[in-house]
Motif scaffolding. Structure first.
Motif, PDB file in Angstrom:
ATOM      1  N   ARG A 193       0.836  -1.199   0.000  1.00  0.00           N
ATOM      2  CA  ARG A 193       0.000   0.000   0.000  1.00  0.00           C
ATOM      3  C   ARG A 193       0.878   1.259   0.000  1.00  0.00           C
ATOM      4  O   ARG A 193       0.641   2.203  -0.764  1.00  0.00           O
ATOM      5  CB  ARG A 193      -0.925  -0.014   1.219  1.00  0.00           C
ATOM      6  N   THR A 194       1.913   1.269   0.849  1.00  0.00           N
ATOM      7  CA  THR A 194       2.830   2.409   0.892  1.00  0.00           C
ATOM      8  C   THR A 194       3.580   2.563  -0.425  1.00  0.00           C
ATOM      9  O   THR A 194       3.735   3.672  -0.953  1.00  0.00           O
ATOM     10  CB  THR A 194       3.845   2.226   2.040  1.00  0.00           C
ATOM     11  N   ALA A 195       4.063   1.430  -0.968  1.00  0.00           N
ATOM     12  CA  ALA A 195       4.839   1.474  -2.200  1.00  0.00           C
ATOM     13  C   ALA A 195       4.005   1.993  -3.368  1.00  0.00           C
ATOM     14  O   ALA A 195       4.476   2.810  -4.174  1.00  0.00           O
ATOM     15  CB  ALA A 195       5.388   0.080  -2.516  1.00  0.00           C
ATOM     16  N   LEU A 196       2.758   1.528  -3.468  1.00  0.00           N
ATOM     17  CA  LEU A 196       1.895   1.972  -4.566  1.00  0.00           C
ATOM     18  C   LEU A 196       1.538   3.448  -4.424  1.00  0.00           C
ATOM     19  O   LEU A 196       1.469   4.181  -5.418  1.00  0.00           O
ATOM     20  CB  LEU A 196       0.623   1.112  -4.606  1.00  0.00           C
ATOM     21  N   THR A 197       1.299   3.897  -3.192  1.00  0.00           N
ATOM     22  CA  THR A 197       1.000   5.319  -2.969  1.00  0.00           C
ATOM     23  C   THR A 197       2.178   6.181  -3.395  1.00  0.00           C
ATOM     24  O   THR A 197       2.015   7.202  -4.086  1.00  0.00           O
ATOM     25  CB  THR A 197       0.674   5.564  -1.487  1.00  0.00           C
ATOM     26  N   ASP A 198       3.393   5.782  -3.001  1.00  0.00           N
ATOM     27  CA  ASP A 198       4.584   6.538  -3.380  1.00  0.00           C
ATOM     28  C   ASP A 198       4.809   6.516  -4.881  1.00  0.00           C
ATOM     29  O   ASP A 198       5.183   7.528  -5.489  1.00  0.00           O
ATOM     30  CB  ASP A 198       5.815   5.972  -2.662  1.00  0.00           C
ATOM     31  N   ALA A 199       4.614   5.336  -5.502  1.00  0.00           N
ATOM     32  CA  ALA A 199       4.830   5.216  -6.945  1.00  0.00           C
ATOM     33  C   ALA A 199       3.869   6.116  -7.720  1.00  0.00           C
ATOM     34  O   ALA A 199       4.257   6.775  -8.695  1.00  0.00           O
ATOM     35  CB  ALA A 199       4.667   3.758  -7.382  1.00  0.00           C
ATOM     36  N   ARG A 200       2.604   6.153  -7.286  1.00  0.00           N
ATOM     37  CA  ARG A 200       1.628   7.028  -7.957  1.00  0.00           C
ATOM     38  C   ARG A 200       2.019   8.492  -7.798  1.00  0.00           C
ATOM     39  O   ARG A 200       1.925   9.287  -8.746  1.00  0.00           O
ATOM     40  CB  ARG A 200       0.232   6.779  -7.395  1.00  0.00           C
ATOM     41  N   ALA A 201       2.463   8.871  -6.599  1.00  0.00           N
ATOM     42  CA  ALA A 201       2.858  10.262  -6.365  1.00  0.00           C
ATOM     43  C   ALA A 201       4.077  10.639  -7.205  1.00  0.00           C
ATOM     44  O   ALA A 201       4.148  11.734  -7.773  1.00  0.00           O
ATOM     45  CB  ALA A 201       3.149  10.478  -4.882  1.00  0.00           C
ATOM     46  N   LEU A 202       5.041   9.729  -7.282  1.00  0.00           N
ATOM     47  CA  LEU A 202       6.250  10.000  -8.058  1.00  0.00           C
ATOM     48  C   LEU A 202       5.937  10.197  -9.534  1.00  0.00           C
ATOM     49  O   LEU A 202       6.547  11.032 -10.203  1.00  0.00           O
ATOM     50  CB  LEU A 202       7.251   8.844  -7.895  1.00  0.00           C
ATOM     51  N   HIS A 203       4.968   9.449 -10.041  1.00  0.00           N
ATOM     52  CA  HIS A 203       4.658   9.532 -11.462  1.00  0.00           C
ATOM     53  C   HIS A 203       3.784  10.741 -11.813  1.00  0.00           C
ATOM     54  O   HIS A 203       3.386  10.898 -12.965  1.00  0.00           O
ATOM     55  CB  HIS A 203       4.006   8.222 -11.936  1.00  0.00           C
ATOM     56  N   THR A 204       3.519  11.572 -10.814  1.00  0.00           N
ATOM     57  CA  THR A 204       2.902  12.871 -11.107  1.00  0.00           C
ATOM     58  C   THR A 204       3.963  13.958 -11.238  1.00  0.00           C
ATOM     59  O   THR A 204       3.632  15.108 -11.539  1.00  0.00           O
ATOM     60  CB  THR A 204       1.909  13.269 -10.000  1.00  0.00           C
ATOM     61  N   ARG A 205       5.225  13.603 -10.975  1.00  0.00           N
ATOM     62  CA  ARG A 205       6.337  14.541 -11.063  1.00  0.00           C
ATOM     63  C   ARG A 205       7.173  14.204 -12.291  1.00  0.00           C
ATOM     64  O   ARG A 205       7.905  13.203 -12.287  1.00  0.00           O
ATOM     65  CB  ARG A 205       7.206  14.452  -9.801  1.00  0.00           C
ATOM     66  N   PRO A 206       7.085  14.962 -13.387  1.00  0.00           N
ATOM     67  CA  PRO A 206       7.819  14.637 -14.620  1.00  0.00           C
ATOM     68  C   PRO A 206       9.313  14.459 -14.406  1.00  0.00           C
ATOM     69  O   PRO A 206       9.932  13.570 -15.013  1.00  0.00           O
ATOM     70  CB  PRO A 206       7.520  15.837 -15.527  1.00  0.00           C
ATOM     71  N   ALA A 207       9.912  15.269 -13.529  1.00  0.00           N
ATOM     72  CA  ALA A 207      11.350  15.161 -13.299  1.00  0.00           C
ATOM     73  C   ALA A 207      11.712  13.806 -12.722  1.00  0.00           C
ATOM     74  O   ALA A 207      12.729  13.193 -13.103  1.00  0.00           O
ATOM     75  CB  ALA A 207      11.820  16.275 -12.367  1.00  0.00           C
ATOM     76  N   ARG A 208      10.880  13.293 -11.799  1.00  0.00           N
ATOM     77  CA  ARG A 208      11.164  11.986 -11.193  1.00  0.00           C
ATOM     78  C   ARG A 208      10.925  10.861 -12.201  1.00  0.00           C
ATOM     79  O   ARG A 208      11.668   9.887 -12.247  1.00  0.00           O
ATOM     80  CB  ARG A 208      10.275  11.785  -9.960  1.00  0.00           C
ATOM     81  N   VAL A 209       9.893  10.999 -13.020  1.00  0.00           N
ATOM     82  CA  VAL A 209       9.611   9.980 -14.041  1.00  0.00           C
ATOM     83  C   VAL A 209      10.769   9.884 -15.032  1.00  0.00           C
ATOM     84  O   VAL A 209      11.234   8.784 -15.371  1.00  0.00           O
ATOM     85  CB  VAL A 209       8.296  10.303 -14.782  1.00  0.00           C
ATOM     86  N   ILE A 210      11.261  11.038 -15.477  1.00  0.00           N
ATOM     87  CA  ILE A 210      12.371  11.050 -16.432  1.00  0.00           C
ATOM     88  C   ILE A 210      13.613  10.441 -15.807  1.00  0.00           C
ATOM     89  O   ILE A 210      14.319   9.632 -16.433  1.00  0.00           O
ATOM     90  CB  ILE A 210      12.643  12.488 -16.913  1.00  0.00           C
ATOM     91  N   ALA A 211      13.910  10.814 -14.554  1.00  0.00           N
ATOM     92  CA  ALA A 211      15.103  10.287 -13.883  1.00  0.00           C
ATOM     93  C   ALA A 211      15.012   8.770 -13.728  1.00  0.00           C
ATOM     94  O   ALA A 211      15.977   8.044 -14.017  1.00  0.00           O
ATOM     95  CB  ALA A 211      15.265  10.952 -12.519  1.00  0.00           C
ATOM     96  N   LEU A 212      13.859   8.283 -13.278  1.00  0.00           N
ATOM     97  CA  LEU A 212      13.701   6.855 -13.019  1.00  0.00           C
ATOM     98  C   LEU A 212      13.842   6.027 -14.289  1.00  0.00           C
ATOM     99  O   LEU A 212      14.649   5.088 -14.355  1.00  0.00           O
ATOM    100  CB  LEU A 212      12.341   6.604 -12.370  1.00  0.00           C
ATOM    101  N   TRP A 213      13.079   6.374 -15.319  1.00  0.00           N
ATOM    102  CA  TRP A 213      13.028   5.510 -16.495  1.00  0.00           C
ATOM    103  C   TRP A 213      14.181   5.764 -17.462  1.00  0.00           C
ATOM    104  O   TRP A 213      14.580   4.850 -18.191  1.00  0.00           O
ATOM    105  CB  TRP A 213      11.668   5.638 -17.163  1.00  0.00           C
TER     106      TRP A 213
END
Length: 316
Positions: A193-213
């Motif tokens: 539950r914590t991991a999915l909440t964090d993952a959803r929040a991170l994928h609302t931040r373009p900078a974090r999405v670009i860095a991760l992928w």
């Protein structure tokens, strides 16, 4: 007949992790002449290409840092993040399945003020993104270059079926354990539950999405680049695309076997893949030896020194 007392005290997981190392030792003993031929090939390698391999190996830490930053909302200090990942690379060779690197990174994230539950969630997202990037890169290359797939190696039907059976068996075992141990089931449910909440929040931040992928795709590409430069240093008669595909396929197969730093499983899978791609056995053996020296043994000492400094300064 009974096992020695010291061996009986070893946990089952440690015994399983020793199996690939024993098999590789047996293979080395039975093929010592091939190993010597590979060492001779490596001695005559082009030094400029080997220096390029060392440079590309150093560059591999950059996408790792990008991935780590992409797994948390907070901005991490760049210098300490890079140093922590250099140290994590050394610790990764002490424990199987990347646990050494995860332990170092966990301490680093906690030191940056990230709560333990969210730090674990970040490690889980990193562990998920890394194979996704590797599979994506491999499948893309296979689609673009369908005739470059090395036959007879880790992409053959037999190896693919074996990998699938191991994966299904592992998932089944995990499901059985979770079903039978209720407290563990509750812990995993809260963690997810914590991991999915964090993952959803991170994928609302373009900078974090670009860095991760970007990091998830760039890291295996850099590692494959090391393999290519070592192969070119040895004048391996295999096209570059074939070497890259062979490396990616071998790394995916080797990742199924949880040995410390992939020692044993990576060497075996890489050798099979390169020979299947058309390389002579002696050249493939030299390339695998060179690749592991450059990516594992060469960074081991500086990584250990950085780890000691970070621990001394209480960064970890």
């Amino acid at each position: 007949m009974t096992l020695p007392a010291a061996l009986r005290r070893l946990p089952l997981r440690q015994l399983v992790c020793l199996v690939p190392l024993v098999l590789v030792t047996v293979w080395v003993a039975g093929n010592w002449s091939v190993i010597l031929a590979g060492v001779d090939e490596l001695r005559g390698a082009d030094r400029d290409w080997l220096l390029a391999a060392v440079a590309v190996t150093g560059a591999c830490w950059v996408p790792v840092c990008l991935m780590r930053q992409g797994t948390v909302m907070e901005r991490l200090p760049a210098g300490r993040l890079f140093a922590a990942q250099v140290a994590a690379g050394s610790a990764n060779h002490l424990l199987p399945a990347g646990l050494g690197a995860h332990a170092v990174t966990l301490r680093f994230l906690q030191g940056c003020g990230i709560p333990t539950a969210r730090a674990f969630a970040a490690l889980a997202l990193y562990s998920l993104a890394q194979p996704i990037g590797r599979y994506t890169l491999l499948l893309t290359l296979m689609a673009v270059y369908p005739h470059a797939i090395p036959l007879g190696g880790p992409l053959s039907a037999e190896y693919g079926m074996a990998a699938l059976l191991v994966l299904v068996g592992g998932l089944t075992l995990v499901a059985l354990v979770l079903w039978s141990v209720r407290p563990l089931r509750g812990f995993v449910r809260d963690f997810l539950r914590t991991a999915l909440t964090d993952a959803r929040a991170l994928h609302t931040r373009p900078a974090r999405v670009i860095a991760l992928w970007t990091g998830a795709l760039a890291f295996p590409a850099c590692q494959a680049g090391v393999m290519v430069t070592v192969a070119r240093a040895l004048h391996m008669p295999v096209p570059t695309v074939d070497i890259v595909i062979a490396y990616l396929a071998a790394s995916i197969v080797a990742g199924i076997v949880p040995t410390p730093g992939g020692i044993g499983s990576v060497e075996a899978a890489l050798l099979i893949a390169l020979v299947g791609a058309g390389s002579p056995v002696s050249v493939a053996t030299a390339a695998v030896l060179g690749f592991r020296i450059v990516t594992v043994w060469l960074p081991l000492l500086p990584g250990a020194l950085v780890l000691a400094v970070l621990v001394r300064r209480k960064v970890l």
